[in-house]
Motif scaffolding. Structure first.
Motif, PDB file in Angstrom:
ATOM      1  N   UNK A   1      45.770  42.303  35.559  1.00  4.50           N
ATOM      2  CA  UNK A   1      44.957  43.512  35.395  1.00  4.50           C
ATOM      3  C   UNK A   1      43.535  43.302  35.892  1.00  4.50           C
ATOM      4  N   UNK A   2      43.002  42.096  35.660  1.00  2.00           N
ATOM      5  CA  UNK A   2      41.610  41.791  36.033  1.00  2.00           C
ATOM      6  C   UNK A   2      41.562  41.259  37.463  1.00  2.00           C
ATOM      7  N   UNK A   3      42.091  42.044  38.388  1.00  2.00           N
ATOM      8  CA  UNK A   3      42.207  41.618  39.773  1.00  2.00           C
ATOM      9  C   UNK A   3      41.578  42.662  40.683  1.00  2.00           C
ATOM     10  N   UNK A   4      40.685  42.273  41.562  1.00  2.00           N
ATOM     11  CA  UNK A   4      39.970  43.250  42.384  1.00  2.00           C
ATOM     12  C   UNK A   4      40.841  43.979  43.395  1.00  2.00           C
ATOM     13  N   UNK A   5      42.053  43.475  43.685  1.00  5.56           N
ATOM     14  CA  UNK A   5      42.901  44.159  44.664  1.00  5.56           C
ATOM     15  C   UNK A   5      43.277  45.561  44.203  1.00  5.56           C
ATOM     16  N   UNK A   6      43.288  45.793  42.875  1.00  6.38           N
ATOM     17  CA  UNK A   6      43.608  47.139  42.382  1.00  6.38           C
ATOM     18  C   UNK A   6      42.594  48.168  42.880  1.00  6.38           C
ATOM     19  N   UNK A   7      41.332  47.786  42.958  1.00  4.45           N
ATOM     20  CA  UNK A   7      40.309  48.733  43.411  1.00  4.45           C
ATOM     21  C   UNK A   7      40.516  49.099  44.881  1.00  4.45           C
ATOM     22  N   UNK A   8      41.067  48.165  45.629  1.00  5.48           N
ATOM     23  CA  UNK A   8      41.324  48.403  47.050  1.00  5.48           C
ATOM     24  C   UNK A   8      42.580  49.248  47.251  1.00  5.48           C
ATOM     25  N   UNK A   9      43.644  48.914  46.529  1.00  2.18           N
ATOM     26  CA  UNK A   9      44.935  49.572  46.737  1.00  2.18           C
ATOM     27  C   UNK A   9      45.067  50.875  45.956  1.00  2.18           C
TER      28      UNK A   9
END
Length: 293
Positions: free
Chosen positions: A73-81
């Motif tokens: 959950x605490x992963x910056x790829x979510x903001x990108x995808x």
């Protein structure tokens, strides 16, 4: 593992009282105080404990249904995808931290600082801003992993970091944000100024400045009696524990480790097997009784 007669992992009430008395004596003698804290510091304020997948899922059952751990959950790829999903987790945490009141332990530390005229600095791996909310000066806090109360560009388009004044409602069924903060410079997606897992774009400028101020504090207090009061810092991500132990090797420094699960530390340092508020309260009782060096 533990080699200290002073450090308490198990033991009777007399042992625990003796450790708290020695901690109070050290604070009474000290000229400077470093307050170091990990995630356990917030538990007494009602903040969730993310220790292990079960602890995270107890706080966020939606992620258990999705099979997503705290690391996931605490992963910056979510903001990108999928920015709405990325901001679901961090928007919820922003709202939670804004509504949480710091527990009495924060104020006990401030009382000791005033009573003994202690030069002081806070070093925390927490991103919740609770020390500032409790009244600690911004210039006296080092947030080693950044702060949820500050934003930056996701790309990033510049080194700009700005206060998070966004209102971020979240659908708790889907953990998706209903509003996505945008960069004040380029209008692209903004993200929290937090060092996440597998991070690719964290801007460390603000934390670098805090580290510089902390370095100056340590230099100014070199050779003076100092106490490090460490609370709720575990071994899973040992940043804070390592700092406390590094400072503990300096002449004139006493470390007081308060931790209910992993309290051990070598002599001559002190350990209290309890939560942050309970440990601080026990030391405070000794100081209230006039115990000082």
């Amino acid at each position: 593992m533990q080699n200290s007669d002073n450090a308490i992992v198990t033991g009777n009430a007399m042992d625990s009282a003796e450790v708290c008395r020695k901690a109070a004596d050290a604070i009474g003698r000290a000229k400077a105080l470093v307050v170091s804290s990990g995630a356990g510091m917030g538990v007494d304020s009602g903040l969730p404990d993310f220790r292990g997948e079960r602890g995270f899922w107890n706080a966020y059952p939606m992620y258990e249904r999705l099979g997503i751990s705290f690391v996931g959950a605490a992963n910056p790829t979510h903001f990108l995808r999928d920015p709405a999903f990325g901001w679901g987790f961090y928007g919820h945490r922003t709202n939670l931290y804004r509504s949480t009141e710091p527990h009495e332990g924060f104020h006990l530390l401030q009382q000791w600082i005033r009573r003994f005229g202690l030069d002081h600095f806070v070093v925390t791996s927490n991103v919740d801003g609770q020390f500032q909310k409790a009244g600690f000066e911004e210039e006296k806090v080092l947030e080693v992993h950044g702060s949820i109360h500050h934003l930056q560009c996701l790309r990033p388009c510049s080194d700009a970091i700005w206060p998070n004044r966004e209102e971020i409602p979240v659908d708790h069924e889907t953990m998706r944000a209903l509003h996505i903060p945008l960069c004040i410079r380029c209008g692209d997606v903004a993200r929290p100024n937090i060092l996440m897992f597998g991070d690719f774009s964290w801007m460390s400028v603000r934390t670098d400045r805090q580290e510089s101020l902390f370095g100056m504090f340590l230099e100014e207090n070199r050779g003076r009696e100092m106490v490090v009061v460490e609370m709720g810092a575990g071994t899973a991500i040992p940043t804070i524990r390592a700092l406390s132990e590094r400072l503990g090797r300096r002449r004139g420094v006493t470390v007081v480790r308060i931790n209910p699960r992993e309290p051990w530390i070598d002599a001559p340092h002190l350990s209290i097997s309890d939560g942050a508020l309970a440990g601080l309260t026990a030391i405070g009782a000794m100081l209230a009784g006039g115990r000082k060096g």
